[in-house]
Design a protein around this motif. Structure first.
Motif, mmCIF file in Angstrom:
data_model
loop_
_atom_site.group_PDB
_atom_site.id
_atom_site.type_symbol
_atom_site.label_atom_id
_atom_site.label_comp_id
_atom_site.label_asym_id
_atom_site.label_seq_id
_atom_site.Cartn_x
_atom_site.Cartn_y
_atom_site.Cartn_z
ATOM 1 N N UNK A 58 17.888 46.098 1.526
ATOM 2 C CA UNK A 58 17.202 46.775 0.670
ATOM 3 C C UNK A 58 16.125 47.914 1.925
ATOM 4 N N UNK A 59 16.008 49.108 1.177
ATOM 5 C CA UNK A 59 15.330 50.208 1.914
ATOM 6 C C UNK A 59 13.917 50.242 1.277
ATOM 7 N N UNK A 60 12.989 49.771 1.748
ATOM 8 C CA UNK A 60 11.593 49.617 1.428
ATOM 9 C C UNK A 60 10.785 50.934 1.703
ATOM 10 N N UNK A 61 10.438 52.052 0.847
ATOM 11 C CA UNK A 61 9.785 52.878 1.306
ATOM 12 C C UNK A 61 8.465 53.081 0.938
ATOM 13 N N UNK A 62 7.426 53.156 1.587
ATOM 14 C CA UNK A 62 5.947 53.308 1.223
ATOM 15 C C UNK A 62 5.564 54.677 1.573
ATOM 16 N N UNK A 63 5.308 55.365 0.462
ATOM 17 C CA UNK A 63 5.114 56.855 0.771
ATOM 18 C C UNK A 63 3.341 57.166 0.311
ATOM 19 N N UNK A 104 3.537 62.007 13.034
ATOM 20 C CA UNK A 104 5.086 62.020 13.424
ATOM 21 C C UNK A 104 5.274 60.457 13.579
ATOM 22 N N UNK A 105 5.687 59.874 12.611
ATOM 23 C CA UNK A 105 5.805 58.306 12.584
ATOM 24 C C UNK A 105 7.220 58.024 13.062
ATOM 25 N N UNK A 106 7.445 57.688 14.400
ATOM 26 C CA UNK A 106 8.649 57.658 14.842
ATOM 27 C C UNK A 106 9.338 56.229 14.708
ATOM 28 N N UNK A 113 9.318 63.091 10.211
ATOM 29 C CA UNK A 113 9.335 61.792 9.595
ATOM 30 C C UNK A 113 10.184 61.676 8.190
ATOM 31 N N UNK A 114 9.991 62.733 7.536
ATOM 32 C CA UNK A 114 10.830 62.429 6.399
ATOM 33 C C UNK A 114 12.405 62.505 6.481
ATOM 34 N N UNK A 170 7.234 53.565 6.426
ATOM 35 C CA UNK A 170 5.970 54.330 6.005
ATOM 36 C C UNK A 170 6.339 55.570 6.001
ATOM 37 N N UNK A 171 6.064 56.365 4.816
ATOM 38 C CA UNK A 171 6.530 57.727 4.752
ATOM 39 C C UNK A 171 5.125 58.710 4.252
ATOM 40 N N UNK A 172 4.255 59.312 5.404
ATOM 41 C CA UNK A 172 3.208 59.949 5.098
ATOM 42 C C UNK A 172 3.394 61.621 4.900
#
Length: 297
Positions: free
Chosen positions: A177-182, A125-127, A160-161, A147-149
């Motif tokens: 930029x939106x940098x998404x780390x999945x 639950x990455x707030x 989180x999503x 960070x999107x796990x």
């Protein structure tokens, strides 16, 4: 040449205590980078957002990133090397670097969700406890990273999503930029979260992340280097930056895998943290220079 010593740290603390407004002033006057192309034609960013999630380990040292003066010294040295374009970090680290004068002309990416503290029961639950889109834009920074796990067995993933999707849309509103780390992630038998680095899992995480929000116009993906990077990179048309990952005992093999992935035109750069800041031999400059050389090959 910027140096980080006892005197500069004392001055930094004094400024924070007596003149906090200096941080905003320095951000407003900061020389902006010319874009996201990078000195070598691709971006090389140094990542330093690990401490805010309680992830302080580098190699065998569990508290390597816990000494702020040492971390800042290594960051300043890395940022001064030719070919290094900027930094990814939380507000405390970025503002320390601002006060030290290390961010002139550099790309700055603000780290947004640091609430999934390492080793906690609520880690998935990455707030969003770090930067927000408005703050990034107001400071004149170039983007925000999240960070999107995805844990198929943890229903907190969807919160989180949803938060990541909202952040991507908000960053796009500000044209940054939106940098998404999945990652696809699961807990092991000890309860620790492990990222699935199979090709199939990385492809799946990349395709889900690419579809977040109302627009993908400003979205970049930050992806780990796995065995079949050709298949991973074929899964999206979004710009990709490579994730440096953990400090490897075999740095030669690690660099070889990066070099192979960099051959793809889809790869627009690298974001590397502990591998450059705390390399096995301790040589920040040599680790950075070797990475720059790979990017220009």
């Amino acid at each position: 040449m910027i140096t980080v010593d006892a005197a500069s740290i004392a001055k930094l603390v004094q400024t924070r205590a007596l003149h906090p407004e200096r941080i905003g002033d320095l951000a407003a006057r900061r020389q902006q980078p010319e874009g996201l192309v990078g000195q070598t034609g691709r971006l090389l960013l140094v990542a330093a957002d690990h401490p805010a999630r309680g992830a302080l380990r580098a190699g065998e040292d569990p508290l390597a990133m816990g000494d702020r003066a040492e971390l800042l010294s290594r960051l300043v040295r890395a940022l001064a090397r030719p070919g290094v374009d900027g930094v990814l970090g939380t507000a405390d680290v970025i503002e320390d670097l601002l006060l030290l004068g290390a961010l002139e002309g550099k790309v700055v990416i603000g780290s947004m969700n640091r609430g999934g503290l390492a080793g906690t029961v609520f880690e998935i639950d990455d707030r969003f406890t770090g930067y927000d889109a408005a703050g990034i834009a107001a400071a004149g920074y170039q983007g925000g990273k999240m960070l999107f796990r995805i844990d198929p067995e943890d229903h907190h993933t969807v919160a989180t999503m949803q938060s990541c999707a909202r952040a991507v849309s908000e960053l796009a509103t500000h044209a940054v930029m939106a940098m998404v780390e999945p990652f696809i992630s699961r807990r092991d038998t000890t309860g620790r979260i492990r990222n699935d680095l199979t090709t199939e899992a990385v492809i799946r995480s990349a395709t889900v992340s690419a579809g977040l929000a109302a627009t993908s116009a400003y979205t970049w993906l930050k992806l780990p280097v796995v065995d079949n990077m050709e298949a991973v990179l074929a899964a999206t048309t979004l710009p990709v930056v490579l994730l440096g990952g953990e400090v490897g005992a075999d740095q030669t093999a690690q660099f070889a895998s990066w070099s192979k992935a960099l051959a793809s035109p889809s790869v627009r750069g690298m974001v590397v943290g502990r591998t450059l800041l705390f390399p096995p031999d301790g040589g920040v400059e040599s680790a950075v220079d070797a990475t720059v050389e790979m990017m220009t090959a």
